[in-house]
Design a protein around this motif. Structure first.
Motif, PDB file in Angstrom:
ATOM      1  N   ARG A 144       0.813  -1.216   0.000  1.00  0.00           N
ATOM      2  CA  ARG A 144       0.000   0.000   0.000  1.00  0.00           C
ATOM      3  C   ARG A 144       0.853   1.275   0.000  1.00  0.00           C
ATOM      4  NH1 ARG A 144      -5.374   0.299   1.276  1.00  0.00           N
ATOM      5  NH2 ARG A 144      -6.458  -1.691   1.363  1.00  0.00           N
ATOM      6  N   ILE A 145       2.175   1.115   0.036  1.00  0.00           N
ATOM      7  CA  ILE A 145       3.054   2.276   0.086  1.00  0.00           C
ATOM      8  C   ILE A 145       3.976   2.272  -1.129  1.00  0.00           C
ATOM      9  CG2 ILE A 145       4.853   3.498   1.380  1.00  0.00           C
ATOM     10  CD1 ILE A 145       3.750   2.244   3.926  1.00  0.00           C
ATOM     11  N   GLN A 146       3.969   3.394  -1.841  1.00  0.00           N
ATOM     12  CA  GLN A 146       4.852   3.576  -2.983  1.00  0.00           C
ATOM     13  C   GLN A 146       5.787   4.749  -2.691  1.00  0.00           C
ATOM     14  OE1 GLN A 146       2.796   4.551  -6.596  1.00  0.00           O
ATOM     15  NE2 GLN A 146       4.666   5.176  -7.684  1.00  0.00           N
ATOM     16  N   ILE A 147       7.063   4.584  -3.004  1.00  0.00           N
ATOM     17  CA  ILE A 147       8.028   5.669  -2.809  1.00  0.00           C
ATOM     18  C   ILE A 147       8.309   6.328  -4.154  1.00  0.00           C
ATOM     19  CG2 ILE A 147      10.352   6.284  -2.056  1.00  0.00           C
ATOM     20  CD1 ILE A 147      10.312   3.901  -0.188  1.00  0.00           C
ATOM     21  N   THR A 148       8.116   7.630  -4.212  1.00  0.00           N
ATOM     22  CA  THR A 148       8.438   8.413  -5.399  1.00  0.00           C
ATOM     23  C   THR A 148       9.599   9.341  -5.053  1.00  0.00           C
ATOM     24  OG1 THR A 148       6.162   8.352  -6.236  1.00  0.00           O
ATOM     25  CG2 THR A 148       7.593  10.105  -7.073  1.00  0.00           C
ATOM     26  N   GLY A 149      10.723   9.109  -5.680  1.00  0.00           N
ATOM     27  CA  GLY A 149      11.923   9.854  -5.339  1.00  0.00           C
ATOM     28  C   GLY A 149      11.929  11.257  -5.916  1.00  0.00           C
ATOM     29  N   LEU A 150      12.435  12.198  -5.134  1.00  0.00           N
ATOM     30  CA  LEU A 150      12.702  13.549  -5.604  1.00  0.00           C
ATOM     31  C   LEU A 150      14.214  13.715  -5.745  1.00  0.00           C
ATOM     32  CD1 LEU A 150      10.315  15.577  -3.246  1.00  0.00           C
ATOM     33  CD2 LEU A 150       9.912  14.986  -5.646  1.00  0.00           C
ATOM     34  N   LYS A 151      14.635  14.564  -6.656  1.00  0.00           N
ATOM     35  CA  LYS A 151      16.060  14.786  -6.865  1.00  0.00           C
ATOM     36  C   LYS A 151      16.542  15.900  -5.950  1.00  0.00           C
ATOM     37  CE  LYS A 151      19.511  15.599 -10.462  1.00  0.00           C
ATOM     38  NZ  LYS A 151      19.758  15.852 -11.905  1.00  0.00           N
ATOM     39  N   GLU A 152      17.615  15.633  -5.203  1.00  0.00           N
ATOM     40  CA  GLU A 152      18.186  16.644  -4.323  1.00  0.00           C
ATOM     41  C   GLU A 152      18.979  17.638  -5.158  1.00  0.00           C
ATOM     42  OE1 GLU A 152      20.392  16.874   0.023  1.00  0.00           O
ATOM     43  OE2 GLU A 152      20.256  14.967  -1.057  1.00  0.00           O
ATOM     44  N   LEU A 153      18.559  18.897  -5.130  1.00  0.00           N
ATOM     45  CA  LEU A 153      19.163  19.914  -5.985  1.00  0.00           C
ATOM     46  C   LEU A 153      20.231  20.693  -5.228  1.00  0.00           C
ATOM     47  CD1 LEU A 153      15.847  21.279  -7.541  1.00  0.00           C
ATOM     48  CD2 LEU A 153      17.401  19.577  -8.513  1.00  0.00           C
ATOM     49  N   PRO A 154      21.458  20.788  -5.780  1.00  0.00           N
ATOM     50  CA  PRO A 154      22.502  21.565  -5.110  1.00  0.00           C
ATOM     51  C   PRO A 154      22.272  23.058  -5.287  1.00  0.00           C
ATOM     52  CG  PRO A 154      23.297  20.749  -7.210  1.00  0.00           C
ATOM     53  CD  PRO A 154      21.911  20.191  -7.042  1.00  0.00           C
ATOM     54  N   ARG A 155      22.861  23.849  -4.374  1.00  0.00           N
ATOM     55  CA  ARG A 155      22.815  25.293  -4.515  1.00  0.00           C
ATOM     56  C   ARG A 155      23.807  25.739  -5.571  1.00  0.00           C
ATOM     57  NH1 ARG A 155      22.961  27.558   1.394  1.00  0.00           N
ATOM     58  NH2 ARG A 155      25.000  28.260   0.729  1.00  0.00           N
ATOM     59  N   LEU A 156      23.548  26.865  -6.212  1.00  0.00           N
ATOM     60  CA  LEU A 156      24.519  27.434  -7.131  1.00  0.00           C
ATOM     61  C   LEU A 156      25.840  27.674  -6.419  1.00  0.00           C
ATOM     62  CD1 LEU A 156      22.473  30.137  -9.082  1.00  0.00           C
ATOM     63  CD2 LEU A 156      23.352  27.993  -9.988  1.00  0.00           C
TER      64      LEU A 156
END
Length: 466
Positions: A85-97
């Protein structure tokens, strides 16, 4: 042609807006006809966000389908990965400029994170009755999640773990314009949530008094898998860790691969037993950041070493420090420079399933967490108490909601107090009549409420009634 060219910028803005409105209307329609679904959002590492994982598991156990959104850097709990019942949707970790003014660096990162989160919630995630969001980090997540909830007919549940602006203030100072802006942002958007949860009564009162936000206290509680570890599992864990960490290895003559520094198999019964004269096992979990002052622990260990070498009735000590963080390499180098004889320190990164086993095998926990706001509590102590592990914790404003001095552990203000506590607790170790044993017995008899039961009593009625 000129008129057409002038209309292009307007079409560029209107087109995506119309598309968002159409998607929102479609998701509202789907929400009325689809199975109950909840999005649980962490703009951070899902594997290092236990409370939000617990929310996801509790929601799934009560009939919801769950999408867990966040950075997939660390392995989540096995129950999360095994749940259908649980799905993981990954987000991309964005670096700072890496260049430009700091305000510009923050601004660009916020815009890109907003776009990524908006796309994930509107396009990737199924229509959600609720969006559970961890704060901090709340910039830009609170505004984006509120916008999606308005657009798609969801309800935003904001779970306050701390204040983002107070954490930012540790780096920039409390009077920095970015800190002021972050505080204004949290205060504004926090009021727009459909439901606010928080981790302590002190935070609930502060939100009401200074932010005009009504919140419900949901204290952190240990999950069911945080419990005392049976000796046979302790033995297996110690042998596993001995393959990579010398502090767990058998140093006697002749050495045995089937014997750890702490345990061995009884030749008659074949069962695992504690070795006579074994070291004491101390565990501290840290994120290796400046707000968790590791130097306190290192100074206390140096004093313990001195007392032990000088003939005090103290055992040898193995100190295990778990966690990841920016200062880990720095402090690991400091540890390697020490010439300890009676103290051994190791800094493993444990798999999610091994961490509860380690806590359930230890003799004492040490917590170095200092709250940036003075209003949150360390989850690591909650886990330790779930394993009936007594704790020495550095004191701050609302710690009494969790650690009761001289009942389930001790609080200290500096390294000297911690060193004195280590000496007192480990004197004549393992002494069944000592204070360390009494603290453990108090924890065993306290009949601690576990997360599942606590969640059913506090959170479930709130979302079922709305």
């Amino acid at each position: 042609m000129a008129a057409s060219a002038e209309g292009l910028p307007a079409l560029t803005l209107v087109g995506p807006l119309l598309l968002l409105l159409l998607l929102g209307g479609w998701k509202r329609w789907r929400l009325r006809h689809a199975a109950p679904h909840v999005a649980v959002v962490v703009l951070g590492d899902v594997g290092r966000s236990p409370r939000m994982q617990y929310h996801a598991l509790s929601l799934a156990k009560h009939g919801f389908f769950v999408t867990l959104l966040g950075f997939y850097n660390s392995k989540p709990y096995g129950e999360i990965l095994q749940s259908n019942r649980i799905q993981i949707t990954g987000l991309k970790e964005l670096p700072r400029l890496a260049v430009g003014p700091r305000v510009l660096q923050y601004g660009v990162k916020v815009v890109l994170q907003s776009a990524q989160l908006l796309y994930a919630l509107v396009v990737k995630v199924a229509p959600s009755a609720y969006i559970f969001l961890q704060n901090p980090p709340g910039l830009p997540a609170i505004a984006v999640c509120w916008g999606v909830s308005w657009l798609c007919g969801s309800k935003l549940v904001l779970d306050w773990h701390n204040y983002g602006y107070s954490i930012m203030g540790l780096e920039h100072g409390p009077s920095h314009p970015l800190v002021w802006l972050a505080k204004w942002y949290e205060k504004l958007w926090g009021r727009l949530a459909h439901l606010n949860l928080c981790v302590t009564h002190a935070m609930r009162e502060d939100l009401a008094r200074n932010w005009s936000i009504r919140a419900v206290t949901v204290h952190d509680k240990p999950a069911a898998f945080f419990k005392e570890t049976p000796l046979d599992l302790q033995h297996q864990l110690f042998l596993k860790l001995a393959r990579t960490h010398a502090a767990f290895r058998d140093c006697s003559e002749p050495a045995s691969l089937e014997r750890s520094a702490f345990t061995e198999q009884d030749p008659r019964s074949g069962k695992a037993v504690h070795r006579p004269g074994r070291p004491a096992l101390l565990v501290s979990s840290t994120s290796w950041t400046e707000d968790e002052d590791f130097s306190i622990l290192l100074a206390a260990l140096e004093k313990f070493e001195q007392l032990s070498v000088d003939g005090e009735d103290l055992p040898s000590l193995v100190c295990v420090i778990t966690g990841k963080g920016p200062l880990k390499d720095h402090y690991t180098r400091l540890i390697s420079q020490q010439r300890f004889q009676r103290v051994r320190v190791c800094t493993p990164w444990l798999e999610a399933e091994d961490y509860p086993l380690l806590l359930g095998s230890a003799d004492l926990g040490v917590c170095l967490h200092k709250s940036s706001s003075g209003l949150d509590l360390p989850m690591k102590v909650v886990d330790m108490f779930g394993c009936c592990l007594p704790v020495c914790a550095v004191n701050f404003e609302c710690l009494h909601e969790l650690v009761r001095h001289e009942e389930n552990g001790l609080v200290f203000k500096d390294w000297e107090e911690l060193a004195a506590q280590l000496k007192m607790l480990f004197s004549k170790f393992p002494d069944p009549a000592g204070k360390l044993h009494r603290f453990r017995k108090n924890l065993q008899e306290s009949k601690q409420l576990r997360w599942d039961k606590s969640w059913e009593q506090t959170v479930l009625p709130l979302i079922m009634d709305r």
